[in-house]
Design a protein around this motif. Structure first.
Motif, PDB file in Angstrom:
ATOM      1  N   LEU A  68       0.827  -1.205   0.000  1.00 25.35           N
ATOM      2  CA  LEU A  68       0.000   0.000   0.000  1.00 25.35           C
ATOM      3  C   LEU A  68       0.865   1.260   0.000  1.00 25.35           C
ATOM      4  O   LEU A  68       0.549   2.246  -0.671  1.00 25.35           O
ATOM      5  N   LEU A  69       1.954   1.208   0.747  1.00 25.94           N
ATOM      6  CA  LEU A  69       2.866   2.346   0.764  1.00 25.94           C
ATOM      7  C   LEU A  69       3.517   2.549  -0.601  1.00 25.94           C
ATOM      8  O   LEU A  69       3.696   3.680  -1.057  1.00 25.94           O
ATOM      9  N   MET A  70       3.895   1.458  -1.244  1.00 22.72           N
ATOM     10  CA  MET A  70       4.488   1.573  -2.571  1.00 22.72           C
ATOM     11  C   MET A  70       3.511   2.214  -3.553  1.00 22.72           C
ATOM     12  O   MET A  70       3.900   2.973  -4.435  1.00 22.72           O
ATOM     13  N   ASP A  71       2.220   1.943  -3.381  1.00 20.23           N
ATOM     14  CA  ASP A  71       1.214   2.521  -4.268  1.00 20.23           C
ATOM     15  C   ASP A  71       1.177   4.038  -4.185  1.00 20.23           C
ATOM     16  O   ASP A  71       0.916   4.722  -5.185  1.00 20.23           O
ATOM     17  N   VAL A  72       1.408   4.583  -2.981  1.00 17.55           N
ATOM     18  CA  VAL A  72       1.319   6.035  -2.823  1.00 17.55           C
ATOM     19  C   VAL A  72       2.681   6.714  -2.811  1.00 17.55           C
ATOM     20  O   VAL A  72       2.756   7.945  -2.848  1.00 17.55           O
ATOM     21  N   ALA A  73       3.785   5.928  -2.750  1.00 15.81           N
ATOM     22  CA  ALA A  73       5.101   6.531  -2.559  1.00 15.81           C
ATOM     23  C   ALA A  73       6.100   6.251  -3.672  1.00 15.81           C
ATOM     24  O   ALA A  73       7.116   6.938  -3.762  1.00 15.81           O
ATOM     25  N   HIS A  74       5.836   5.249  -4.522  1.00 16.14           N
ATOM     26  CA  HIS A  74       6.800   4.978  -5.593  1.00 16.14           C
ATOM     27  C   HIS A  74       6.547   5.947  -6.743  1.00 16.14           C
ATOM     28  O   HIS A  74       5.401   6.137  -7.170  1.00 16.14           O
ATOM     29  N   PRO A  75       7.605   6.586  -7.257  1.00 10.03           N
ATOM     30  CA  PRO A  75       7.406   7.603  -8.304  1.00 10.03           C
ATOM     31  C   PRO A  75       6.785   7.077  -9.592  1.00 10.03           C
ATOM     32  O   PRO A  75       6.232   7.855 -10.367  1.00 10.03           O
ATOM     33  N   ASP A  76       6.847   5.762  -9.828  1.00 11.88           N
ATOM     34  CA  ASP A  76       6.247   5.204 -11.035  1.00 11.88           C
ATOM     35  C   ASP A  76       4.813   4.725 -10.831  1.00 11.88           C
ATOM     36  O   ASP A  76       4.174   4.239 -11.766  1.00 11.88           O
ATOM     37  N   SER A  77       4.309   4.864  -9.618  1.00  8.36           N
ATOM     38  CA  SER A  77       2.953   4.393  -9.329  1.00  8.36           C
ATOM     39  C   SER A  77       1.916   5.372  -9.866  1.00  8.36           C
ATOM     40  O   SER A  77       2.052   6.590  -9.700  1.00  8.36           O
ATOM     41  N   PRO A  78       0.859   4.872 -10.513  1.00 10.48           N
ATOM     42  CA  PRO A  78      -0.201   5.765 -11.000  1.00 10.48           C
ATOM     43  C   PRO A  78      -0.984   6.435  -9.869  1.00 10.48           C
ATOM     44  O   PRO A  78      -1.695   7.413 -10.110  1.00 10.48           O
TER      45      PRO A  78
END
Length: 640
Positions: A68-78
């Motif tokens: 869930l964190l990767m969804d909101v924090a990774h620069p490539d996440s939509p």
């Protein structure tokens, strides 16, 4: 609901026919790492005594937290930057079917000591304190393997929740369990005792670090314009407290327009600072009691001026506080999350001791600042897995809300506080035979930004490459014994282990290749000039590095907020997409690599070794390197 029914079934089996309970499939659920100070095991508990057993149900969906964190924090996440509301976070991680039980996920049942011992495959003893207080508990306990995933905690077991009365003349010498803020804890910046009276300029930055040196080192030039919507918090633990004259002395020399400015106090569990009318901190005024707070606030306030700084002053003078206490204050749901705070680690309020904070604990009294810097830590080996994991998950939840939490990585290289290492059992041990590296916590948590330390080498300038800090302190770093490697750093850490394999065995550190590595990044941690008790001194430590990095992230938040400024009076939740939150997935990504100054020289010795070595790319000494603000800013501004 199935997990709750299983627990209830086990309890009913234990009550009706304990002999039916299979003991062969038990697994250890909790084990006390350190025996409680002052308590002595007296005798076995009476088998017929009744125990009011409380079973805390495990929260749901925690296994999804990293994704869930990767969804909101990774620069490539939509969905980058689409942070959650507090209500959504609380509901999503609440115990399954918790509304069925009025105690917020707790099941209560009275059992005899004999039944509890069979149920938990343990032995209960009575512990005594010199004050006359008694406590029932066990050293460890187990639960049937098929329900272990549904149970978070069972009380009473390994936790000591009594705070005994003391001689009032000793109260002000009493340390909180973690010794946070205490002068004898090994916490806080170090000093070489040098008094500063020389003329300072960019030409002397190799000897004396000032705000201008940091601006030049990290290309950090920015004046905030959205301060009303932005926030930056500094956490301090009583009795550590700043002195107002020290701030003004520092401002006079480095930012004269700020003379008279003070941080905004959030008093947590009775926390006070001497600048305010309700003075509490009058024990002493010296480096040990004021150095950390003076350092953090002097640099954070000057580097982000005119951004207001929030001071999260935590704990009363009598009992003090642990890390969970400031987390309670910014998230009301955390106060009871997975059984509540740990009496062995945290301050437990109301404090009934004379002079203590005798009001309910400070739950949800303040919104979490967008950036929070904490220059304190403890040895990972002194925290139980449950305590460390519970707290680490909270940092992840704050990341979902959009808060960036930074912790200093430690000042003793691969060793723990005071240069202490671990023995073969993973316990802090200052004997020569203890050679295992001693990682620091919370810097080892995967959901915080762990900040190491660098230095300008003697004779070098602000334009020359820095090295890992080897003056007075050594940058804390290594590999966690608790937390697995997060996905965002897998490429970087795996590459380090493959290309630069450390010359140490599994007996010395967690070399499984699957452990969380730290720090994440670094900033200068040597030769800071601070005003302290009416004079200027030099200080050293990752406790200096953390608020500096926090200042840079705060200014990046300001730029993002200013870029998409909403109508006047718009609520905070409408701006949640504008500030950074959990930055680790971004700083480890390939598109951000050029925005850091790679540190390739220096080591972090400890435990009779040279420690790890700073190399090209990420390393467990300086992380991905030091920030170049002018390169980072457009990268973050270019994200959704």
């Amino acid at each position: 609901m199935r997990g709750i029914l299983q627990v209830l079934a086990i309890c009913s089996v234990a009550l009706a026919a304990p002999s039916q309970l299979e003991r062969g499939n038990h697994v250890v659920h909790e084990r006390r790492t350190i025996e409680p100070i002052g308590w002595v095991q007296s005798h076995r508990a009476d088998a017929d005594d009744i125990i009011p057993m409380r079973v805390g149900m495990k929260q749901q969906n925690l296994h999804m937290l990293e994704d869930l964190l990767m969804d909101v924090a990774h620069p490539d996440s939509p969905t980058y930057g689409q942070h959650w509301t507090p209500e959504r976070v609380a509901d999503f991680f609440a115990p399954s079917e918790s509304t069925t039980f009025p105690q917020q996920g707790w099941i209560e049942v009275n059992v005899t000591v004999a039944t509890a011992e069979r149920l938990l495959d343990t032995e209960y003893h009575v512990y005594k304190h010199p004050s006359g207080a008694k406590q029932l508990g066990c050293h460890s306990y187990s639960v049937p393997e098929h329900i272990s995933d549904h149970v978070e905690i069972i009380k009473p077991t390994v936790h000591f929740n009594h705070r005994v009365s003391e001689d009032p003349t000793r109260l002000r010498k009493r340390a909180n369990p973690n010794h946070l803020g205490q002068p004898f804890s090994g916490q806080g910046p170090k000093t070489n005792g040098a008094k500063i009276d020389a003329a300072l300029s960019l030409a002397t930055c190799d000897q004396f670090i000032t705000p201008d040196c940091l601006r030049a080192l990290y290309n950090f030039h920015y004046t905030p314009v959205a301060t009303a919507k932005n926030s930056y918090g500094i956490v301090e633990f009583t009795p550590q407290a700043f002195l107002a004259p020290d701030l003004d002395q520092f401002f006079t020399n480095f930012s004269s327009k700020q003379i008279g400015q003070r941080p905004t106090l959030v008093s947590i569990d009775g926390g006070k600072s001497p600048v305010y009318l309700c003075v509490v901190q009058t024990i002493a005024q010296n480096f040990n009691f004021n150095g950390e707070s003076d350092l953090d606030l002097e640099y954070a306030m000057v580097l982000t001026n005119p951004q207001p700084i929030t001071l999260l002053q935590t704990g009363d003078l009598v009992e003090g506080a642990g890390f969970d206490n400031w987390l309670d204050a910014v998230d009301a749901s955390f106060c009871t999350f997975q059984g509540g705070d740990d009496p062995n680690q945290d301050g437990i309020y109301p404090d009934t001791l004379p002079g203590g904070f005798n009001q309910p604990e400070s739950c949800g009294i303040a919104k979490p600042p967008f950036v929070v810097s904490v220059s304190y830590g403890q040895d990972e080996g002194t925290a139980t897995h449950r305590y460390a994991t519970r707290q680490c998950n909270e940092y992840g939840k704050l990341g979902l809300l959009g808060t960036t939490v930074l912790y200093s990585s430690g000042d003793n290289g691969v060793a723990g506080f005071g240069g202490v290492c671990q023995n073969s059992s993973g316990v802090d041990d200052d004997s020569p035979d203890a050679v295992r590296f001693n990682p620091g916590f919370p810097g080892s948590c995967s959901f915080v930004v762990s900040v190491g330390a660098t230095q300008i080498n003697s004779g070098a300038t602000v334009n020359d490459p820095e090295s890992a800090c080897e003056r007075v302190i050594f940058s804390g770093g290594g590999f966690s014994d608790i937390f697995p490697m997060p996905s965002y750093q897998k490429t970087a850490v795996t590459n380090f282990l493959k290309v630069h394999p450390p010359p140490y065995s599994a007996a010395q550190f967690n070399n499984s290749g699957k452990a969380r590595g730290f720090p994440d990044l670094s900033a200068n941690g040597a030769n800071y000039v601070i005003a302290i008790n009416g004079q200027f001194e030099l200080v050293f430590g990752t406790s200096a590095s953390s608020p500096v990095v926090g200042s840079m992230i705060t200014m990046i938040n300001d730029a993002r907020i200013a870029k998409r400024k909403g109508p006047v009076g718009e609520f905070r939740d409408l701006f949640i997409e504008l500030y950074e939150g959990f930055i680790n997935p971004a700083i480890y990504s390939s598109k951000f690599a050029h925005a850091f100054n790679d540190i390739t020289t220096g080591t972090n010795p400890g435990c009779a070794t040279d420690g790890f070595t700073a190399v090209k790319g990420w390393d467990p000494v300086t992380g991905v390197g030091t920030p170049n603000f002018q390169k980072l800013l457009p990268l973050f501004l270019g994200l959704p």
